[in-house]
Design a protein around this motif. Sequence first.
Motif, PDB file in Angstrom:
ATOM      1  N   ASN A  30       3.810   5.649  -5.362  1.00 20.17           N
ATOM      2  CA  ASN A  30       3.465   5.552  -6.885  1.00 20.17           C
ATOM      3  C   ASN A  30       2.467   6.949  -7.458  1.00 20.17           C
ATOM      4  O   ASN A  30       2.569   7.410  -8.407  1.00 20.17           O
ATOM      5  CB  ASN A  30       2.800   4.434  -7.428  1.00 20.17           C
TER       6      ASN A  30
ATOM      7  N   HIS B 157       0.810  -1.362  -0.094  1.00 22.22           N
ATOM      8  CA  HIS B 157      -0.003   0.132   0.051  1.00 22.22           C
ATOM      9  C   HIS B 157       0.985   1.219   0.057  1.00 22.22           C
ATOM     10  O   HIS B 157       0.505   2.283  -0.753  1.00 22.22           O
ATOM     11  CB  HIS B 157      -0.875  -0.010   1.190  1.00 22.22           C
ATOM     12  N   MET B 158       1.958   1.220   0.755  1.00 24.95           N
ATOM     13  CA  MET B 158       2.785   2.485   1.127  1.00 24.95           C
ATOM     14  C   MET B 158       3.692   2.650  -0.618  1.00 24.95           C
ATOM     15  O   MET B 158       3.526   3.856  -0.864  1.00 24.95           O
ATOM     16  CB  MET B 158       3.807   2.254   1.996  1.00 24.95           C
ATOM     17  N   SER B 159       3.756   1.605  -1.331  1.00 23.53           N
ATOM     18  CA  SER B 159       4.455   1.899  -2.464  1.00 23.53           C
ATOM     19  C   SER B 159       3.586   2.252  -3.458  1.00 23.53           C
ATOM     20  O   SER B 159       3.849   3.116  -4.341  1.00 23.53           O
ATOM     21  CB  SER B 159       5.019   0.156  -2.859  1.00 23.53           C
ATOM     22  N   GLN B 160       2.000   1.890  -3.212  1.00 21.21           N
ATOM     23  CA  GLN B 160       1.116   2.432  -4.067  1.00 21.21           C
ATOM     24  C   GLN B 160       0.900   3.725  -3.909  1.00 21.21           C
ATOM     25  O   GLN B 160       0.983   4.754  -4.921  1.00 21.21           O
ATOM     26  CB  GLN B 160      -0.221   1.482  -3.984  1.00 21.21           C
ATOM     27  N   VAL B 161       0.928   4.102  -2.781  1.00 23.74           N
ATOM     28  CA  VAL B 161       0.849   5.691  -2.224  1.00 23.74           C
ATOM     29  C   VAL B 161       1.829   6.490  -2.744  1.00 23.74           C
ATOM     30  O   VAL B 161       1.704   7.454  -3.597  1.00 23.74           O
ATOM     31  CB  VAL B 161       0.736   5.903  -0.856  1.00 23.74           C
TER      32      VAL B 161
END
Lengths: 366, 366, 366, 366, 366
Positions: C300, C294-298
């Motif tokens: 991105n 999720h953090m990596s999605q954020v």
Amino acid sequence: MVKKISKRRPIPHFLRHKKHSKKPGQAPGTLHFTGEKRIENVQLNLCDYDIDQLGEYDITEIEESKPYLDSPSKTWINVLGLHDVEKLKHIWNYFELHPLIQEDIINTNQRAKIEEYPNNMFFVLRMMVVNEATGQLDVEQVSIVLSKNSILSFQESDYPIFEPVLHRLRNGAPRLRNHGPDYLAYALIDTIVDYYFKVLEHFGDEIEALEDKILEGFDESIPEQVHTLRRKLIYFRKSVWPLRDSLNSLIRDESHLIQDDNKIYYRDVYDHLVQINDGIENYRDMVIGMLDMHMSQVSNRMNEVMKVLTIIATIFIPLTFIAGVYGMNFEYMPELSIPWAYPAIWTLMILTTAGMVFFFRKKDWL
Amino acid sequence: MVKKISKRRPIPHFLRHKKHSKKPGQAPGTLHFTGEKRIENVQLNLCDYDIDQLGEYDITEIEESKPYLDSPSKTWINVLGLHDVEKLKHIWNYFELHPLIQEDIINTNQRAKIEEYPNNMFFVLRMMVVNEATGQLDVEQVSIVLSKNSILSFQESDYPIFEPVLHRLRNGAPRLRNHGPDYLAYALIDTIVDYYFKVLEHFGDEIEALEDKILEGFDESIPEQVHTLRRKLIYFRKSVWPLRDSLNSLIRDESHLIQDDNKIYYRDVYDHLVQINDGIENYRDMVIGMLDMHMSQVSNRMNEVMKVLTIIATIFIPLTFIAGVYGMNFEYMPELSIPWAYPAIWTLMILTTAGMVFFFRKKDWL
Amino acid sequence: MVKKISKRRPIPHFLRHKKHSKKPGQAPGTLHFTGEKRIENVQLNLCDYDIDQLGEYDITEIEESKPYLDSPSKTWINVLGLHDVEKLKHIWNYFELHPLIQEDIINTNQRAKIEEYPNNMFFVLRMMVVNEATGQLDVEQVSIVLSKNSILSFQESDYPIFEPVLHRLRNGAPRLRNHGPDYLAYALIDTIVDYYFKVLEHFGDEIEALEDKILEGFDESIPEQVHTLRRKLIYFRKSVWPLRDSLNSLIRDESHLIQDDNKIYYRDVYDHLVQINDGIENYRDMVIGMLDMHMSQVSNRMNEVMKVLTIIATIFIPLTFIAGVYGMNFEYMPELSIPWAYPAIWTLMILTTAGMVFFFRKKDWL
Amino acid sequence: MVKKISKRRPIPHFLRHKKHSKKPGQAPGTLHFTGEKRIENVQLNLCDYDIDQLGEYDITEIEESKPYLDSPSKTWINVLGLHDVEKLKHIWNYFELHPLIQEDIINTNQRAKIEEYPNNMFFVLRMMVVNEATGQLDVEQVSIVLSKNSILSFQESDYPIFEPVLHRLRNGAPRLRNHGPDYLAYALIDTIVDYYFKVLEHFGDEIEALEDKILEGFDESIPEQVHTLRRKLIYFRKSVWPLRDSLNSLIRDESHLIQDDNKIYYRDVYDHLVQINDGIENYRDMVIGMLDMHMSQVSNRMNEVMKVLTIIATIFIPLTFIAGVYGMNFEYMPELSIPWAYPAIWTLMILTTAGMVFFFRKKDWL
Amino acid sequence: MVKKISKRRPIPHFLRHKKHSKKPGQAPGTLHFTGEKRIENVQLNLCDYDIDQLGEYDITEIEESKPYLDSPSKTWINVLGLHDVEKLKHIWNYFELHPLIQEDIINTNQRAKIEEYPNNMFFVLRMMVVNEATGQLDVEQVSIVLSKNSILSFQESDYPIFEPVLHRLRNGAPRLRNHGPDYLAYALIDTIVDYYFKVLEHFGDEIEALEDKILEGFDESIPEQVHTLRRKLIYFRKSVWPLRDSLNSLIRDESHLIQDDNKIYYRDVYDHLVQINDGIENYRDMVIGMLDMHMSQVSNRMNEVMKVLTIIATIFIPLTFIAGVYGMNFEYMPELSIPWAYPAIWTLMILTTAGMVFFFRKKDWL
């Protein structure tokens, strides 16, 4: 315009990794001193004591110790300086120490340990003292060889580590004078472990100072300082942990050189080491938490910077657009000739700004 | 314009690291009180009981306890205040306590432990109570010395920790009155452990409050609060863990001072400690998760700020460019003299804006 | 304009920490029910069986069970409802249960455990059932007291947990009817552990749903959902782990109440618990990985937002500058009077834009 | 304009959590197949061998195996397909297998384990094979029941897992033919473990491919791919770990079905599993490191984007301001009428730009 | 315009995962060399020695060793090159080595281990040497087979690993010549472990170099370098750890091939391995800390970039707005005709800028 990264603090000497002296394939017991010379000449302090008397002598040749060793009184020889391998070899051979003991005394990267040999009990420890002048840690290796009726101890420098024990001996401490050399060995180890508490306090002070720094303001050298502190704690733990484990084995196992009723004292040292270890783990946890806190502080600052930029840009970019529209040079722009158009535009601009400010307040940005 | 970092909350007193009193190399059993004076004079409460009678006495000199100690009834002496080392020494010597016990009673940074000595069983615990007035934790060290027919207990202050036990004694609780001092020791320890449950609840409340705060809004002091909470949990665990381990050994090993049929009660305390420990681990996990949640909240906010900036800038920068073009002063700009050029430009601008809004909606930014 | 944080989902009831009822210093075995009343009156279901017959009776007073207990057939009494302490006390005393057993039955925050007492084997477990109506977990504590020839079981509510076992008894399951109450105890525990598999599946479904949500789009409540899921898994593990450990000890140790040839069944339950535990660990790993994802999605998304802003700003800011230059009012600006200057400027602007687009394409931003 | 998140790769079938078939409270040994039907009819391959002869037979009814089982030669019956519970039940009852063995064979979510029963040794393993067509893992459960003079093995499908062992038998491998069925069991397990090495290599290839992808460019599906890889490794470890532990116990304990001089071979399989486990841990570490690397790549890109924006904005915003100033329409702006003002402004702008470029070069941004 | 990611450094050869040669289901002891051919022909160096004499011979056929093996003197045969399986098989059969030993010698992915066979003690180790020419690690597998009166050692290449031991033998080292082959085995292992210290130093140098790089400036290849370093450390640990564990068992257990008074030397090697392991753990901690430090450096840079952008934009955007306002073409703008309006606007602009600068100074951004 923007602050420079603060000058790098020198990493403490003892954290720099040391060269392992032994060349691959050398015979065990090949002797090569791995530290630095810290004292001019090797010194030998002999202390001969029993319940009734105490004699202190500075001897130059190990053979001079013969009468004291032969007497029933207990003898403690403290050797200062490890750089003169020839002289040390002479001493060791005089006491018939095992070649592996010899190698370990002189190899100053030793892991703390307690080993039993047929005629000796061998202790290697790392002394750590907070140097009051520099505020840095002074680190040196101390070895203790316990025999039936005597103790040999080896230090790298002439730092008076064992002065408090000598002091007690001189003052006639009955327990110390009465018990065998195993109790003296305990007293020496206990002294070194007591210094560890001071080191722990020193780290505690450093951690609280750094914690205050993190909370007070912003300093780009914080990650580096946290990193160095963490390395120092790792190093400290590495000195404490193996000693604790060795002591634990010592307490549980039979040993012909340590009397059973003295083991209670070794257990006490063990307890101290457990307590120090708890403290170190505690500090390590705190240091990790500090980095999290710092990173979150950095995020907060970035957030703040972004908010200022966004507020300014969001207010003025639309206004500039409005001004731009009425700066156009079309021939047919009916608004331009309306007398109240200019104040109306100002009103529009002020209302837009007020709306933005209201929006930011609602968002909790102002 | 931008919120200030909230004022630093004082770190609880008991988290500040304490000085280790003993100077390196001092003899074991060197007595030096490490806490603060919390009570005016050392008090001695003597309680003499068996199944038939109960007597409570405030004595001033330890010698007054002689008739009670000599009688077959069980005697419990509770000593309040640890600052008057001379007086304490007198008491200890009267009971012939081992020097290491004496050192441990007075050194209030002690790790919780249970140690067996030839004539005594020695317990050191940390009492933790939520002070209802301040909402803070009150921490003090409690030592219990169990002998054949008597119990000595030591507290730092006159906090009525053991009042509930006294209350039960007064009410004639048959099990307590009937069993030996080992059962009383159990009752005292159990009381302290029961307080731990209250402390655990207190932490649970703090965690839930902080969790609500994180989810509700944004507060820059959250990382610091999480950090402090984490430290408190570490401290609490450090008080519980060693006691649990010591109790575990106690239950497994033979002991001449604790009767076998009372061990079931010690096992029950052990179970409680395991449960408390589980709770602490649980809370530690939650606290770590809270920081993740907070960081993700911060990221979300930053994201939001960025989106507002991007939307405003992306809409108005192209419009401002268009306005700029027709603000140029070239002599030959045919569009400027077309009558419908001005409304056409407005139409173009409105269409551009609509396109942008459509694009942002598709991106899910509006 | 920007999405609000989604409304907070209520944290499941069983995750809210419970108050520990016992006041510090109360005698062990002081009885105080810590849960909520979940049933009107305490119910007693008695089931008397052997290989030949099965009788089911609803009794109101425990004394009615006497004829069944005295007969050689096996007797199982299931007690529903724990709020009526007086009534329960009467039952316990009738069976002469140890005070610590009594305390544990009624204290519904109990850690799962198996304890051996002189005449009883005592099991405490946590039943967890996915409520099909609410999709939430229903949690209640179940205690089983195994005696020589009878079993007492205690539930908080009248949830028909043990219905499947009764069903098998009614259908004449020969193994169940033939073996002693230790096999019945196994069957009860196995039933509860089978429910754990359902709970594990339930968590698996929740995890996969959340994983899909994370990959599909962006939802600001994800960190909170992950956090809650993590807490639920921790809670679940806390219910499973101690039971597994207790069963392990049970299998290894001698026990006069559990026959050796029934131990193979307890080993089977133990295996199931190990498997459930593996599943939980697996899910915990996945949940942690989800937050990273999720953090990596954020990150991105933030990256994407930044890129849009940068592209727009980078293209139009230079163009606006050019337009600004020719909007200046200097008297001597030779370009202004050149007839082809205006189209030339447009050409310059278009070329600049094309250059920018080419640059962004090379950077892989478009 | 901005890349879409790449289409979600299907999560491998075997990672989707499976339903646990047994309903809570069912009797142990209740038979319900939990997998999917992978083969039309249950097949029975019988192989009867000793040092002199080898016979392979496809039988349809288990009773046909009687002559081979009664003969002194060793008999291996491989059963393919687990969906026809009735038929399997018939086989199991013919061999008098314990109900718990029966339940475990058919429940295909089994944890790998080795269990000793009075007449049997029971092995459950998970076969994992890299399907060369799809590049995916094929997973199925294999059970082996070792008896005094025979082996029963069960597979889910007709995948020729044990073909290499058959091949060796046919070629007259003397060790395999000569030793008892315990050696054959070893050979079967060893074959499955050898496939694990292939799986490990497969993961190694995937990791290196993903690592290259991370370093080469930027792909938004990387976190998801890392997450899936991590889950696959967790799943793989879950298959290997329990088998390793069970083998370890097998080697240490006495067993009447495994001859002592064959244990050396089981130790060899154990060593292989330890090696595989090391490899998995290694890969898990690498996968975690990969996510860090990716996140740092994302940060770097964001940094790059920010720098481009900052450079453009910082150069042109001041220039646009200057142009704006001389676009004002004040009547008294003396500069406007100076002939060299326009070139002077250009000079100023160029100098400003040069200064900015110099500043950025110093900052190492260009 | 923006720096490119630095060219990828090749991952060291030994980190690339190797293919496991054995095909699933092959018989144990199936011989297939898994490494690369590193030497032209297999060489056999025979060394026959006792306290009085030393003979070194290069033999071509293993049968030539017969007279030396039959003599009472100790015989050491070092075999260089593992690619010629046929030749090796001949040697192994001559010494009647167990098939599993044979398989392990030739499978060069072996985990370090010590295994006892009826007539042999079998050691597999991984030699790691820092190649002084390339600065890279050279890795090869070394196997030692200890028999009653002889030692067989196997290397992959002709690297003179054991030269130092030979050198000592030639110089007549009495301990080496006098003790049995178990002491020689110790000497060989000790030599390899001594090389590990060099490798550890090599990693220490790499870590300090990388740490300096991180603190000095910014390099986008740092995460990759950290990742590679971490992998190398994991690989190194994987080589050290199992050897340490095997040695630990060796020291504790009885062994008919290792004399009790030589165990003290094996204990010394064990101590060295513990020390190396400590070092590795230490370095791993440091490497993880380095990534944190790098990420925090990246954050700091981003922060800096943002601040520059914000300062420029925040100062000039409002100014540009003001200029825009007076660039509007309304007919009735009274300010335009005021003579002092132009200087007044300049004053306003300068004051606004000063206010901004003051604000930034207060925020500590300038």
